[in-house]
Structures are given as structure tokens and as C-alpha cells.
Design a protein around this motif. Sequence first.
Motif, short mmCIF file in Angstrom:
data_model
loop_
_atom_site.label_atom_id
_atom_site.label_comp_id
_atom_site.label_asym_id
_atom_site.label_seq_id
_atom_site.Cartn_x
_atom_site.Cartn_y
_atom_site.Cartn_z
N SER A 121 0.71 -1.33 0.15
CA SER A 121 -0.15 -0.22 -0.10
C SER A 121 0.76 1.35 0.14
N VAL A 122 0.31 2.35 -0.35
CA VAL A 122 0.91 3.60 -0.35
C VAL A 122 1.12 4.16 0.98
N ILE A 123 1.86 5.19 1.37
CA ILE A 123 1.81 5.59 2.62
C ILE A 123 0.66 6.63 2.92
N GLN A 130 0.29 8.27 13.16
CA GLN A 130 0.42 7.28 14.12
C GLN A 130 1.90 6.83 14.26
N MET A 131 2.90 7.48 13.45
CA MET A 131 4.41 7.06 13.72
C MET A 131 4.73 7.50 15.19
N GLU A 132 5.40 6.41 15.70
CA GLU A 132 5.91 6.71 17.13
C GLU A 132 7.36 7.16 17.36
N GLU A 133 7.96 7.01 16.23
CA GLU A 133 9.42 7.50 16.21
C GLU A 133 9.52 9.02 15.87
N THR A 134 10.62 9.67 16.37
CA THR A 134 10.68 11.08 15.94
C THR A 134 11.82 11.07 14.65
N ILE A 135 11.49 11.74 13.65
CA ILE A 135 12.26 11.70 12.43
C ILE A 135 12.67 13.17 12.04
N SER A 136 13.85 12.98 11.20
CA SER A 136 13.95 14.51 10.55
C SER A 136 13.13 14.71 9.26
#
Length: 359
Positions: A121-123, A130-136
Amino acid sequence: MNLFEAFKKTDKQVAGHGSRNIQVLKDVLENFDGEEESDHYGSGKIINDFQNKMARYLGKESAVFFPSGTMAQQIALRIWCDEKGMKKVAYHPLSHVEIHEQDGLKELHQIESVLLADKNSVIGLEDVVQMEETISCLLLELPQREIGGQLPDYQTLVDISNHCREKGIKLHLDGARLLEVLPYYQKTAAEVCRLFDSVYISVYKGIGGIAGAILAGDQEFTEKSKVWKRRHGGDLISLYPYIISADYYFNQRSEKMKQYFEEAKELASLYNQCHAVSTLPKVPVSNMFHVHFTAKKEEVEQILISIYEATGIGLTGYTKGIDDQGCYFEVSIGDNYSDVANENLKEVFKMLDEKMKQI
């Protein structure tokens, strides 16, 4: 004779722009002033003019020509990670940076990846929220090639862009085939790119140049990318064969993407009328899609070879096995399609349908 050999011997080939041979450069040079000076280590009129042209087209402040998209995208993600002081980015499990670059992002830049969405599936917005991680940085690939060129709807892009800006997450576009999705979105390149902080496009995939890529963003971002390009060895003494071919074929084909899109839908409908054959997506959203067979790879290839020999028309030069019972291949429509007579194409698919019923 194997499938690739049989395909190469056909008189007409349905997909693409034609063989990638030196004719690509020969056509360009015949229409070019040979007295103009080449670029020199990333500077000069020939490269500056094309970079400025692409920046305007993409609606960005600045653009830089790179010898490869792999280099450009790793650098873009590195810049955003350095800016935030966190080496973690998110993207689809089947993104190019994840499956086709020998872990370059991780090995060269020590950047950790967060994989979003199911691989088939596409994002979607919920995947990001709902993403739990912190990203740049979040990378979106439009279209998602490995699943048939599927796309999120435009409102989803808007919602993801707004969410990223609210959360301080940079949004990067893997737009290797950006031009090809514009007819489906009914947007200009600048309108789509406005949603993203940085943008990469290929100048050889749908456009048909020799090789190369454009990376675009604001001036500060692109100046940093030039430093990293030098560090990666991407500042060749001259890149003019790539640049002039990119410019030549961009002028020829950027306005033909709607034609390719309509032809892809027409071709997909012919595949979907055949026994044990289906396309993904069923109705294409760009000029590309995948063709799936519920038959073994060896059986399908023998059928295709027999059709090529009987008609002189080639559909593909390869298939990929999925399991013991299925296989698929990718289709990207370009200039070749309009050269195949409609009645001949219908005969090809009549034969394909009949032969698939016999398996």
C-alpha cells in the motif's frame, strides 16, 4: 531463444521510447551549437541555464544537476538530518533508497530508516500521524514504482504536508517519475512540489535523457547539496552530454505525459481482457503499471516468445517470478506505443488471451 533475445528481434515494441543507444546523444548533437563551452566542475552557462529552468518548472528557488538520483537523494536526506541533529528518516518499505542502493544511506551516512505502511500500500496520513518515532525527514515516492506505480490522492498529500510542517518534519519528494503523475493529479509540477521541502526528479526515466537527476529546494538547501555533491565525487569536470540530452528530451516529452497516461489506460484495458492476466493498478494512475499472470514464469515467457515471432511486436523483454504459480513485468508507456497500429495490437492481445486459456 530466451525472452529478451526474442524481444530485441521484434520490429515494434509497445513500451518505452526505444533502445537506449548512442542515437540518443546523436539526435541531440545534430541540433546543438558545437561552439558553446561545456560546463566545468558544476559551473558555466550550460549547467546554470538548465538548473534555473528546472527550478522554475518545479516552483523552487534553486536546483542542482546530479549525475544520479541515488546520490541526490542520499544527500537530501543527509542535509535534513544534519539540520535537525537527528539521523532518522521515514519512507515506504519498497522505496528505492531501501531496496536498490546497497544500504548506501545507512553505510555512508549512518542514517536510520523507519519503514511506514504495508509494503503493498502507499503511505497514508494515518501512517504518518501514528508514527511513534521522531524523525528528521519523511520521503514520499510518487508514484510508488514497486507496487505498480500506485499513488495517494492529492488531498492525502496536502494533509501529510500540513502535518509535517506542524511537527517540524521535512518532506522530501522522490519524484523520479513526477512528470508522469501530473496528468492524474491535474496539477502542475510547481503545485505538487509546493507541498515538499525538497524534490528530486530523474531526467532519464520518463524524459529519456542519458542519465542524471535534478535536486531542488531553497537556496540554502541547494548550496549545501553542492558541497555534498563534491564530497560524493559528483562534480565531474563536465556533465554536458547528460545536461544537453536532458534539456532536449525534456522539451520534446514533458508535454506528452498526458498522451502517455491515456495510452497506458488503453493498454491496461487490453491486458485486463485476457484470461489469467491483470494489471496493478487495474486502471493506471500514470504511464506505468505492472502486468500480472496467474501462470508460471516459464509458461508465460514461451507464450510471449511465440507471439513475438508471429507478430513482430514485443510487449516486454523480461518477467519476474512471484512464486511457483505467478509472474509479472512492468510497463512504462513512451513514444513507442503510438507507432504500433491499433489492429496489430488487438491481434497481439487476441493471441495472448487464446494462449493463456490453453495453459
